[in-house]
Scaffold this active site. Structure first.
Site, short mmCIF file in Angstrom:
data_model
loop_
_atom_site.label_atom_id
_atom_site.label_comp_id
_atom_site.label_asym_id
_atom_site.label_seq_id
_atom_site.Cartn_x
_atom_site.Cartn_y
_atom_site.Cartn_z
N PRO A 80 -3.27 16.56 62.76
CA PRO A 80 -3.59 17.66 63.23
C PRO A 80 -5.14 17.67 63.83
O PRO A 80 -5.92 17.11 62.76
CB PRO A 80 -3.51 18.60 62.13
CG PRO A 80 -3.41 18.18 60.89
CD PRO A 80 -2.86 16.81 61.20
N GLY A 82 -7.98 19.86 65.89
CA GLY A 82 -8.40 20.99 66.90
C GLY A 82 -9.01 20.66 68.01
O GLY A 82 -9.63 19.63 68.58
N HIS A 280 -9.76 13.46 55.35
CA HIS A 280 -10.14 14.11 56.56
C HIS A 280 -10.97 13.09 57.58
O HIS A 280 -11.68 13.64 58.27
CB HIS A 280 -11.03 15.36 56.39
CG HIS A 280 -10.85 16.67 57.17
ND1 HIS A 280 -9.96 17.75 56.89
CD2 HIS A 280 -11.29 16.79 58.32
CE1 HIS A 280 -10.16 18.25 57.64
NE2 HIS A 280 -10.55 18.01 58.86
N ASP A 311 -3.17 9.55 55.74
CA ASP A 311 -3.93 9.40 57.20
C ASP A 311 -5.32 8.73 56.72
O ASP A 311 -5.71 8.50 55.56
CB ASP A 311 -4.02 10.62 57.91
CG ASP A 311 -5.06 11.85 57.67
OD1 ASP A 311 -5.85 11.52 56.60
OD2 ASP A 311 -5.10 12.72 58.36
N GLY A 334 -5.32 10.14 63.82
CA GLY A 334 -5.92 11.22 64.49
C GLY A 334 -6.48 10.76 65.93
O GLY A 334 -6.14 11.12 66.95
#
Length: 401
Positions: A80, A82, A280, A311, A334
């Site tokens: 994901p 943003g 993250h 990830d 990502g």
């Protein structure tokens, strides 16, 4: 170089760097503080060496994997991310279409610019949905309601953002709210005319469509972005958030941002079906351990109770192979996907998926693997805890200590 000519992920990153103004490229590429975490995520994979078995018929090799009851063609997906629409208008839907076309998961962020409704329409079987706990829990519950109505395959709750980190590249570049069009930013835009024309044609800052319903009728993109900023992060959250999400969602639930066995066990105890081991992408706690360093510990703790994904730092097919050997069911990435879609739209996103798929296929062939079931700790050599080849791996190394 056109992104379609890229032969590896670094080529894709370079294409994005040439297309995006620095303020946009650095937002994607950067980490936090001194960015030690970014380097650690990559270096950590070098601890492991792959041990091949030869004289195996590898003329037929399958990457198929089942995740949370759904079948996919490769053991990886798109993390994901943003505001993808800032980097290319419609990027979220391009990512959703690319994932659907290649039959891999796309984990749509609730902070996306396009809506989960539109993404599900173009990739119903492959589009998962990621949410945060919010200061107003009714918003979180309504996001879950919308996901249930769409029969989203998997819901993810991200827990590793209790406060917003110090992202120094963004501060230096002026990527803050409200964004100011300084002379430096304007000059960057002029140096990247293709991106700037798309940005201006779409009236500047894109709408965060998932959040539009909560900002009131007629709210513009800035108002919606400001609302999002007031609702996340929510530092007062506790494990009660996961309890409420589990009670409201009756489908597969994964928790993203887990780095410790203790937190992984707590997620399992509260009914989560999986965890994503993640720091993250080095964008929150700069001195957190690399995700791959914690992966075997989390697998040891809960691998028999839930599905474990990872990830942060996945840049090669060999990285995927190492993570699978360490017990991950699948991997996520990502930045490469964002670079691909920014530089080349849906075709760029598909190119990134194809690069990973082809690299993993070659690694499988050289390793003597015909399916993902051939990945195991015994196919790794640990440089930090060396043991006899083909008889060790992470668990054996720890047992020998």
């Amino acid at each position: 170089m056109n992104v379609r000519q890229a032969i590896n992920i670094e080529d894709v990153r370079d294409c994005a760097r040439r297309y995006l103004p620095r303020i946009a490229f650095d937002f994607v590429d950067g980490g936090v503080d001194g960015e030690a975490g970014l380097e650690r995520n990559r270096v950590a994979f070098d601890r492991w060496r792959l041990l091949p078995n030869y004289l195996v018929d590898v003329s037929c090799r399958s990457q198929k994997v089942t995740l949370f009851g759904h079948d996919y063609d490769s053991p990886f997906g798109i993390s994901p991310m943003g505001i993808a629409g800032f980097f290319r208008p419609g990027a979220d839907l391009m990512l959703a279409r690319a994932a659907a076309q290649m039959n891999v998961p796309y984990l749509m962020s609730s902070a996306s610019c396009d809506s989960i409704e539109d993404a599900s329409a173009v990739g119903r079987k492959t589009t998962w949905f990621q949410i945060y706990g919010t200061r107003n829990p009714e918003i979180t519950m309504d996001l879950i309601r919308r996901a249930k109505a769409l029969e989203v395959p998997v819901l993810l709750l991200t827990i590793d953002t209790p406060v917003m980190a110090k992202r120094e590249r963004n501060i230096r570049n002026g990527f803050t709210r409200p964004m100011k069009m300084t002379p430096a930013v304007i000059l960057q835009g002029l140096s990247r005319p293709a991106w700037t024309m798309r940005y201006l044609r779409n009236a500047g800052i894109p709408m965060m469509e998932n959040w539009r319903p909560y900002a009131g009728e007629g709210a513009d993109a800035n108002t919606v972005a400001d609302l999002y900023g007031t609702q996340t992060p929510a530092p007062e959250q506790t494990w009660e958030v996961l309890r409420r999400v589990r009670a409201a969602w009756d489908g597969p639930l994964a928790v993203k941002g887990v780095l410790t066995p203790e937190d992984a066990r707590r997620c399992a105890d509260l009914g989560a079906d999986g965890v994503i081991v993640s720091n993250h992408g080095g964008r929150q706690l700069d001195h957190a351990p690399a995700s791959v360093d914690m992966l075997p510990h989390v697998v040891d703790a809960v691998g028999d109770r839930m599905e474990v994904l990872i990830d942060s730092g996945i840049r090669r097919g060999s990285d995927i192979a190492k993570a699978l050997c360490l017990g991950a069911k699948a991997t996520l990435f990502g930045r490469p996907a964002m670079f691909g879609v920014a530089a080349g739209g849906q075709a760029g996103a598909e190119k990134v998926i194809d690069i990973y798929r082809q690299e993993l296929s070659l690694v499988m062939g050289m390793m003597g693997w015909t399916s993902l079931g051939d990945a195991s700790p015994e196919r790794l050599f640990d440089l930090m805890n060396p043991v006899a080849p083909n008889t060790g791996g992470p668990k054996a190394a720890r047992a020998a200590e």
